[in-house]
Each structure stands twice: as structure tokens, then as C-alpha cells.
Design an enzyme around this catalytic site. Structure first.
Site, PDB file in Angstrom:
ATOM      1  N   SER A  82      -3.683  -3.213  -0.972  1.00 29.87           N
ATOM      2  CA  SER A  82      -2.531  -3.976  -0.247  1.00 29.87           C
ATOM      3  C   SER A  82      -2.886  -5.431   0.179  1.00 29.87           C
ATOM      4  O   SER A  82      -4.032  -5.568   0.620  1.00 29.87           O
ATOM      5  CB  SER A  82      -2.188  -3.259   0.909  1.00 29.87           C
ATOM      6  OG  SER A  82      -1.104  -4.152   1.692  1.00 29.87           O
ATOM      7  N   ALA A  83      -2.177  -6.249  -0.357  1.00 28.90           N
ATOM      8  CA  ALA A  83      -2.586  -7.843   0.013  1.00 28.90           C
ATOM      9  C   ALA A  83      -2.711  -8.304   1.274  1.00 28.90           C
ATOM     10  O   ALA A  83      -3.712  -8.929   1.798  1.00 28.90           O
ATOM     11  CB  ALA A  83      -1.587  -8.875  -0.605  1.00 28.90           C
ATOM     12  N   HIS A  84      -1.957  -7.783   2.389  1.00 29.97           N
ATOM     13  CA  HIS A  84      -1.790  -8.297   3.560  1.00 29.97           C
ATOM     14  C   HIS A  84      -2.875  -7.898   4.580  1.00 29.97           C
ATOM     15  O   HIS A  84      -3.324  -8.106   5.560  1.00 29.97           O
ATOM     16  CB  HIS A  84      -0.496  -8.108   4.350  1.00 29.97           C
ATOM     17  CG  HIS A  84      -0.164  -6.614   4.847  1.00 29.97           C
ATOM     18  ND1 HIS A  84      -0.271  -6.174   6.043  1.00 29.97           N
ATOM     19  CD2 HIS A  84       0.268  -5.459   4.244  1.00 29.97           C
ATOM     20  CE1 HIS A  84       0.167  -5.126   6.197  1.00 29.97           C
ATOM     21  NE2 HIS A  84       0.384  -4.457   5.108  1.00 29.97           N
ATOM     22  N   CYS A 109       3.210   3.192  15.797  1.00 28.50           N
ATOM     23  CA  CYS A 109       4.078   3.465  14.550  1.00 28.50           C
ATOM     24  C   CYS A 109       4.994   2.323  14.504  1.00 28.50           C
ATOM     25  O   CYS A 109       4.991   1.444  15.387  1.00 28.50           O
ATOM     26  CB  CYS A 109       4.896   4.645  14.967  1.00 28.50           C
ATOM     27  SG  CYS A 109       5.955   4.778  16.500  1.00 28.50           S
ATOM     28  N   THR A 165      11.795  -7.139 -10.973  1.00 29.73           N
ATOM     29  CA  THR A 165      11.113  -8.388 -11.183  1.00 29.73           C
ATOM     30  C   THR A 165      10.048  -8.384 -10.491  1.00 29.73           C
ATOM     31  O   THR A 165      10.109  -8.190  -9.074  1.00 29.73           O
ATOM     32  CB  THR A 165      12.416  -9.375 -10.756  1.00 29.73           C
ATOM     33  OG1 THR A 165      13.463  -9.382 -11.845  1.00 29.73           O
ATOM     34  CG2 THR A 165      11.575 -10.808 -10.900  1.00 29.73           C
ATOM     35  N   GLY A 210       0.861  -1.324   0.023  1.00 32.24           N
ATOM     36  CA  GLY A 210       0.099  -0.161  -0.267  1.00 32.24           C
ATOM     37  C   GLY A 210       0.704   1.458   0.049  1.00 32.24           C
ATOM     38  O   GLY A 210       0.547   2.345  -0.670  1.00 32.24           O
ATOM     39  N   THR A 211       1.909   1.196   0.778  1.00 35.10           N
ATOM     40  CA  THR A 211       2.820   2.523   0.808  1.00 35.10           C
ATOM     41  C   THR A 211       3.214   2.945  -0.676  1.00 35.10           C
ATOM     42  O   THR A 211       3.264   3.994  -0.723  1.00 35.10           O
ATOM     43  CB  THR A 211       3.979   2.175   1.640  1.00 35.10           C
ATOM     44  OG1 THR A 211       3.521   1.809   3.011  1.00 35.10           O
ATOM     45  CG2 THR A 211       4.793   3.528   1.874  1.00 35.10           C
ATOM     46  N   GLN A 215      -7.791  -0.175   3.292  1.00 37.69           N
ATOM     47  CA  GLN A 215      -8.470  -0.934   4.694  1.00 37.69           C
ATOM     48  C   GLN A 215      -9.853  -1.307   3.933  1.00 37.69           C
ATOM     49  O   GLN A 215     -10.364  -2.229   4.652  1.00 37.69           O
ATOM     50  CB  GLN A 215      -8.668   0.122   5.520  1.00 37.69           C
ATOM     51  CG  GLN A 215      -7.420   0.239   6.375  1.00 37.69           C
ATOM     52  CD  GLN A 215      -6.828  -1.094   6.989  1.00 37.69           C
ATOM     53  OE1 GLN A 215      -7.709  -1.888   7.178  1.00 37.69           O
ATOM     54  NE2 GLN A 215      -5.613  -0.940   7.715  1.00 37.69           N
ATOM     55  N   ASN A 266      -8.240   3.791   8.753  1.00 37.36           N
ATOM     56  CA  ASN A 266      -7.572   2.515   9.166  1.00 37.36           C
ATOM     57  C   ASN A 266      -7.876   2.241  10.676  1.00 37.36           C
ATOM     58  O   ASN A 266      -7.892   1.237  11.373  1.00 37.36           O
ATOM     59  CB  ASN A 266      -6.056   2.465   8.914  1.00 37.36           C
ATOM     60  CG  ASN A 266      -5.357   3.779   9.137  1.00 37.36           C
ATOM     61  OD1 ASN A 266      -5.768   4.695   8.572  1.00 37.36           O
ATOM     62  ND2 ASN A 266      -4.412   3.724  10.013  1.00 37.36           N
TER      63      ASN A 266
HETATM   64  N1  PLP Z   1      -3.087   2.889   3.726  1.00 37.85           N
HETATM   65  C1  PLP Z   1      -3.700   2.592   4.763  1.00 37.85           C
HETATM   66  C2  PLP Z   1      -4.909   3.238   4.877  1.00 37.85           C
HETATM   67  C3  PLP Z   1      -3.296   1.590   5.684  1.00 37.85           C
HETATM   68  O1  PLP Z   1      -3.847   1.278   6.891  1.00 37.85           O
HETATM   69  C4  PLP Z   1      -1.966   1.184   5.481  1.00 37.85           C
HETATM   70  C5  PLP Z   1      -1.308   0.054   6.615  1.00 37.85           C
HETATM   71  O2  PLP Z   1      -1.510   0.070   7.756  1.00 37.85           O
HETATM   72  C6  PLP Z   1      -1.176   1.367   4.351  1.00 37.85           C
HETATM   73  C7  PLP Z   1      -1.633   2.393   3.565  1.00 37.85           C
HETATM   74  C8  PLP Z   1       0.431   0.896   4.146  1.00 37.85           C
HETATM   75  O3  PLP Z   1       0.128  -0.382   3.323  1.00 37.85           O
HETATM   76  P1  PLP Z   1       1.311  -1.366   3.403  1.00 37.85           P
HETATM   77  O4  PLP Z   1       1.598  -1.920   4.743  1.00 37.85           O
HETATM   78  O5  PLP Z   1       0.796  -2.603   2.374  1.00 37.85           O
HETATM   79  O6  PLP Z   1       2.442  -0.739   2.881  1.00 37.85           O
END
Ligand code: PLP
Length: 377
Positions: free
Chosen positions: A195-197, A318, A233, A72-73, A175, A147
Site C-alpha cells: 500500500s502506497a500510503h 476502527c 482505468t 492494501g485492502t 506495514q 500493524n
Molecule cells: N494491511 C495492513 C497490515 C494494514 O495495516 C492496512 C492499513 O492499515 C491495510 C492492510 C489496508 O491498507 P489500505 O489502507 O491501503 O487499504
């Protein structure tokens, strides 16, 4: 008797779904690089493209709209970097955005404006409309669901305003995806982070979805992977797990409503004991509860519940594991409650009993703290 192990921290990371684990392990059996033309390379390419179609289906887009990234980041950074490259000179972010958006916007060198939240944690569109009427095309970042509180944002309404102002709407749906139905086109987004996780796939893989109005400009240089949008890759096994998790999450969406019923039952119990539920007046993800009880510090709650075998999060933790006062709760005008915010978040494998046990543990800890405070007084 051994203590239970109850995991209610899905918004941090959801447990891996069996379908995703199987897909990851199967992918590891394939040796090839998806860019190689030989048979093993083609097999790896097939895995990536199958997953792309699965992720695309989760948010209602064609497969070509999906670019795989590391999470996600990176998806948020790729969108913001692309918008900066496209000549947008200001970024409007809601105060509820994740640090992945806020910090990337701050580092972009562009002017950053913060869209305030109302008391329920909903972004103020009246403020947005006025801000958009000022000079200069804007990238607007509005997450689909928060989140910490689970509050769902008025993205489609924001999209209409952004379109009218010839802006770019980036939606962090990290989320929301897999917890509520997400339709990229109906939301009117230009780009969307996934984001997959957070939905039962592996960590370290995500996607940026882009519509036809957005041009994605790669932020790291090297090979021409992902149609030139993201060099490096591909994480084939991770992508395979993401695809399988996305498919399973789409299938399981109707069952998410149960989480809402069990979540609300827990909310009633903690409210009866004096806690406040944040964002209660707004539409929320069904499996997220953000509560606060004055005098019961977030970190003390997390530790007490952990001792009882229940894993939850402070409103905001954090990466160092330190707990800060929740800035989202502060932005909702409840700075008084920010040091006391607790997030309970369930998901695909959470049972009614998990929510009940969490309530039992919380109420027991809260009454112990209350008794101690009375002793001291
Ligand atoms: N955006 C939101 C709203 C999130 O809650 C998070 C993770 O907590 C992220 C982005 C970041 O995702 P990732 O952990 O896959 O980098």
C-alpha cells in the site's frame, strides 16, 4: 508558545514524501488515459510503467509481477478471491492479520482457520504445520509485520511448510515495505499486498505482487487493464506517487535503523514508569512501539497526547474513530492489557526530538492520571 505538532502515526498513514508529491503533480499535467494509443495516452502509460518498475524494485521482482490496485485492502481481497477461484477450500489466517484479511476471508465462504500467536505476537508455526497436514489445500495468510505491534512474522519458514503442502502463501507486507528490506522471492511468497500510503505515497493506491505459481483472477469486471487482472482505468497520478515513494523508501532504508534507537530510548522511559512493551521479545519493525500501562485507557492516552500536540493511535482504531480493545494484544494472551494499548509509529521524517517529546507528553499525562487515581482512592 504554540503547541508542537508531532506526528507519530505512520502505521496509519505516513506523511507524503516530497518525491511522491512531485510525481503526483507532474502526472496531473498528463491528460491521457494509459489505454489510449495517441501521444498523451502513451505518456500516461510511460508514467504507469515507470512506477511499476519502481515498486517492483522495492520488493525484488520483475515489473510484470506487479498489479496496481486501490490499496492494501483491495490487494488482499484480490489475492484471497483469486485463491478461492483456484479451488483452495480452506484459508488459514494468523490471529494478527489486519481486518482487510480477516473479514475478506470470513466473507469468502471458505472454511477459515485461525493460526494462534505466541506471547510475543509471533504466529505459531508448530500449529500451522499440524493444520497443513489435514485434508485439503490451503491458502495461508501471514502478514510480514503487524500493524499494531510491529512484530515481524516468520514468513520464510511458513513458506517452506506451505510449499510442502502444495498451498498458497499470501503475505500482507503493507506495514513492512519501506520500513525493512523485503525480498519477495527470498520470503517464498506466492502473493504479496502493498500500500502506497504506508510508505510515503498517496492514499488510495496499492499493489498485488504475484509469483509464477499464483494465478490472479480479476474480482471486478470491465476493461482489460492491468493485463486483465484488475479492470478500471488506472489511478495514474496515484501510481506515479507510489512509484516515487517506493524508490525513495528503498533509498532511505538504512536510515530507518535510527528510528529503532530512538524508539528503544522511549521504550526504556515508559517501562521505567511501569508500562509494558508488547512484542518486545520478537524481531520488530524499527519504528513501531506498542505499549500498555494498566489503568491508562488507550483513548485517554490518545486524547492526552493529542492535547499536547502528539499524534499517535490506540492499538486498534476502527474507521469510525472508535477505539476497541486491541484484539492483537488479546491474541498474545494479554487480554488484561488490551484496553490500554497505545501505538507509536514513526518514519521517514521523524526526528529524535519527536520521540523524546512523545515520551515527555506520555510521562506527564501518566503521572497526572496516577495522581488523580490516588486522589480518588
Ligand atoms: N494491511 C495492513 C497490515 C494494514 O495495516 C492496512 C492499513 O492499515 C491495510 C492492510 C489496508 O491498507 P489500505 O489502507 O491501503 O487499504
Amino acid at each position: 508558545m504554540s503547541k508542537p505538532s508531532i506526528y507519530l502515526d505512520y502505521n496509519a498513514t505516513a506523511p507524503i514524501r516530497p518525491e511522491a508529491r512531485d510525481a503526483v503533480l507532474r502526472a496531473f499535467e498528463t491528460a491521457g488515459n494509459p489505454s489510449s494509443v495517441h501521444a498523451s495516452g502513451r505518456a500516461a502509460r510511460d508514467i504507469v510503467e515507470t512506477a511499476r518498475a519502481q515498486v517492483a524494485a522495492l520488493v525484488g521482482v520483475v515489473a510484470g509481477s506487479v498489479t496496481f490496485v486501490s490499496g492494501g485492502t483491495e490487494a488482499n481481497a484480490l489475492a484471497i478471491g483469486s485463491a478461492a477461484f483456484a479451488g483452495f477450500n480452506r484459508i488459514i489466517v494468523s490471529e494478527g492479520e489486519h481486518d482487510a484479511v480477516l473479514e475478506t476471508a470470513a466473507a469468502s465462504g471458505l472454511q477459515v482457520l485461525k493460526m494462534p500467536l505466541d506471547a510475543d505476537g509471533v504466529a505459531r508455526l508448530d500449529w500451522l504445520e499440524e493444520a497443513l497436514s489435514d485434508e485439503g489445500r490451503a491458502l495461508v495468510c501471514l502478514m510480514l509485520a503487524n500493524n499494531e505491534t510491529g512484530v515481524i512474522q516468520p514468513v520464510a519458514e511458513a513458506a517452506a511448510l506451505v510449499r510442502a503442502a502444495d498451498g498458497w502463501l499470501h503475505v500482507d507486507a503493507v506495514q513492512a515495505a519501506g520500513k525493512i528490506a523485503v525480498d519477495f522471492s527470498a520470503l517464498g511468497a506466492d502473493t504479496m499486498a502493498l500500500s502506497a500510503h504506508k510508505l510515503g505515497g498517496p492514499q488510495g493506491v496499492g499493489a498485488l505482487v504475484a509469483g509464477t505459481r499464483a494465478t490472479i483472477v480479476r474480482q471486478q469486471h470491465g476493461g482489460g487493464q492491468e493485463r486483465g487482472r484488475r479492470a478500471g482505468t488506472e489511478n495514474v497520478a496515484g501510481i506515479a506517487g507510489f512509484g516515487a515513494a517506493a524508490e525513495a523508501a528503498a533509498r532511505d532504508l538504512p536510515a530507518m535503523a535510527n528510528q529503532g534507537t530512538w524508539r528503544d530510548a522511549l521504550a526504556e522511559r515508559v517501562k521505567a514508569a511501569g508500562a509494558v512493551v508488547l512484542g518486545e521479545g520478537a524481531a520488530r519493525l524499527p519504528q513501531t512501539l506498542c505499549l500498555a500501562a494498566e489503568g491508562f485507557a488507550s483513548q485517554i492516552q490518545v486524547m492526552n497526547l493529542d492535547l499536547a500536540g502528539v499524534m499517535v493511535s490506540a492499538g486498534s482504531a476502527c474507521s469510525s474513530g472508535k477505539v476497541k480493545a486491541s484484539r492483537v494484544v488479546e491474541a498474545m494472551g494479554r487480554a488484561d492489557l488490551a484496553p490500554f494499548a497505545l501505538r507509536v509509529s514513526g518514519g521517514w521524517a521523524s526526528s529524535e526530538q519527536d520521540w523524546i517529546s512523545c515520551g515527555d507528553a506520555w510521562l506527564a499525562a501518566y503521572s497526572r492520571i496516577g495522581a488523580r487515581r490516588r486522589e480518588v482512592a
